[in-house]
Design a protein around this motif. Structure first.
Motif, short mmCIF file in Angstrom:
data_model
loop_
_atom_site.label_atom_id
_atom_site.label_comp_id
_atom_site.label_asym_id
_atom_site.label_seq_id
_atom_site.Cartn_x
_atom_site.Cartn_y
_atom_site.Cartn_z
N ARG A 35 38.21 27.94 -118.39
CA ARG A 35 37.08 28.43 -117.83
C ARG A 35 37.57 29.63 -116.73
O ARG A 35 36.93 30.93 -116.96
CB ARG A 35 36.36 27.45 -116.85
N PRO A 36 38.45 29.62 -116.05
CA PRO A 36 39.11 30.70 -115.26
C PRO A 36 39.71 31.66 -115.91
O PRO A 36 39.51 33.00 -115.78
CB PRO A 36 40.10 30.30 -114.10
N ALA A 39 36.74 33.48 -117.49
CA ALA A 39 35.86 34.38 -116.64
C ALA A 39 36.79 35.72 -116.36
O ALA A 39 36.07 36.74 -116.44
CB ALA A 39 35.94 33.46 -115.30
N HIS A 40 38.03 35.62 -116.09
CA HIS A 40 38.60 36.76 -115.79
C HIS A 40 38.88 37.67 -117.09
O HIS A 40 39.04 38.93 -116.96
CB HIS A 40 40.12 36.47 -115.16
N VAL A 43 35.19 39.23 -116.76
CA VAL A 43 34.75 40.24 -115.62
C VAL A 43 36.03 41.13 -115.40
O VAL A 43 35.62 42.47 -114.99
CB VAL A 43 34.34 39.19 -114.44
N VAL A 44 37.15 40.78 -115.54
CA VAL A 44 38.10 42.17 -115.24
C VAL A 44 38.41 42.70 -116.51
O VAL A 44 38.18 43.94 -116.65
CB VAL A 44 39.64 41.32 -114.91
N THR A 48 35.00 45.15 -116.02
CA THR A 48 35.49 46.14 -115.17
C THR A 48 36.31 47.49 -116.01
O THR A 48 36.10 48.63 -115.70
CB THR A 48 37.03 45.60 -114.49
N LEU A 81 47.42 39.82 -115.62
CA LEU A 81 46.63 38.50 -114.73
C LEU A 81 46.09 37.34 -115.72
O LEU A 81 46.21 36.25 -115.42
CB LEU A 81 45.60 39.22 -114.17
N MET A 85 47.56 33.79 -116.09
CA MET A 85 46.52 32.69 -115.58
C MET A 85 46.49 31.74 -116.68
O MET A 85 46.62 30.46 -116.59
CB MET A 85 45.19 33.36 -115.42
N MET A 89 47.77 27.99 -115.71
CA MET A 89 46.87 27.10 -115.41
C MET A 89 46.48 25.99 -116.86
O MET A 89 46.24 25.05 -116.46
CB MET A 89 45.45 27.65 -115.05
N TYR A 104 51.56 36.05 -113.52
CA TYR A 104 50.32 35.73 -112.96
C TYR A 104 50.33 36.78 -111.70
O TYR A 104 49.47 37.37 -111.61
CB TYR A 104 50.21 34.25 -112.68
N GLY A 108 48.45 40.13 -111.13
CA GLY A 108 47.42 40.29 -110.29
C GLY A 108 47.61 41.43 -109.00
O GLY A 108 46.72 42.06 -108.79
N LEU A 112 45.55 44.81 -108.38
CA LEU A 112 45.20 45.14 -106.97
C LEU A 112 45.52 46.81 -106.94
O LEU A 112 44.68 47.47 -106.37
CB LEU A 112 45.70 44.58 -105.94
N PHE A 115 42.85 48.84 -108.60
CA PHE A 115 41.75 49.01 -107.89
C PHE A 115 41.89 49.80 -106.43
O PHE A 115 40.81 50.58 -106.34
CB PHE A 115 41.09 47.64 -107.08
#
Ligand code: HEM
Ligand code: HEM
Length: 129
Positions: A35-36, A39-40, A43-44, A48, A81, A85, A89, A104, A108, A112, A115
């Motif tokens: 799931r994570p 999701a990343h 969404v990333v 993005t 990332l 992950m 995970m 990880y 990450g 950052l 962004f």
């Protein structure tokens, strides 16, 4: 040809494919371990990077040092990332935690940076760019 826009949309395409596949896998297998990561990746990696690709097509169409730093930190950061992950995970391999954490955290932090540099680019952006 707009190189920034093109490379970002290609990476967005790959992330979209892998992310949607993982979603389908979770729905089918009934296991939400991914799931994570799913999701990343979406969404990333998909949303993005796709937004940034459109930004370079519509707004900042020229390349400079800041856009180079932004695009490469975005790509390497989103890959780092999501792979980090996954390794950290889901633990698909028996790797030492130092190695998985480095991916990880490194990914990450680069994301950052990306962004932050994007924010700078928007500050310096002028209509005639
Ligand atoms: C394409 C855009 C998509 C985006 C941006 C997206 C995003 C997300 C996000 C953010 C979550 C975490 C939700 C949470 O923590 O509660 C999630 C969970 C999930 N997604 Fe997606 N997803 C997308 C597509 C898909 C597709 C195509 C499938 C299946 C074919 C799918 C299946 C799932 C499943 C099974 C979960 C776990 C649900 C749960 O925790 O209850 N997703 N998705
Ligand atoms: C900068 C590096 C980032 C790190 C280290 C990070 C880390 C995390 C972690 C640890 C979680 C909790 C996952 C879990 O439930 O086990 C999470 C959830 C989430 N993050 Fe991030 N994240 C980052 C960036 C982002 C960005 C840029 C976005 C959006 C564009 C985002 C969107 C989300 C969403 C939607 C969730 C909920 C998904 C879920 O519950 O599975 N993250 N993040």
């Amino acid at each position: 040809m707009n190189k920034n826009s093109k490379i970002l949309v290609q990476f967005a395409g790959v992330f979209g494919l892998i992310g949607a596949f993982l979603g389908a896998h979770m729905a089918g297998s009934g296991s939400y371990a991914f799931r994570p990561v799913h999701a990343h990746i979406l969404v990333v990696g998909w949303l993005t990077l796709f937004s940034w690709s459109v930004f370079y097509k519509v707004f900042q169409t020229t390349t400079n040092l800041l856009t180079k730093i932004h695009v490469w930190s975005a790509i390497i950061g989103s890959v780092g990332l999501t792979v980090g992950m996954w390794l950290y995970m889901v633990k698909p391999f028996d790797l030492p935690e130092g190695v998985t954490l480095a991916f990880y955290i490194g990914g990450g932090v680069l994301l950052l940076v990306s962004f932050f540099v994007f924010f700078l680019i928007t500050l310096f952006y002028r209509e005639d760019n």
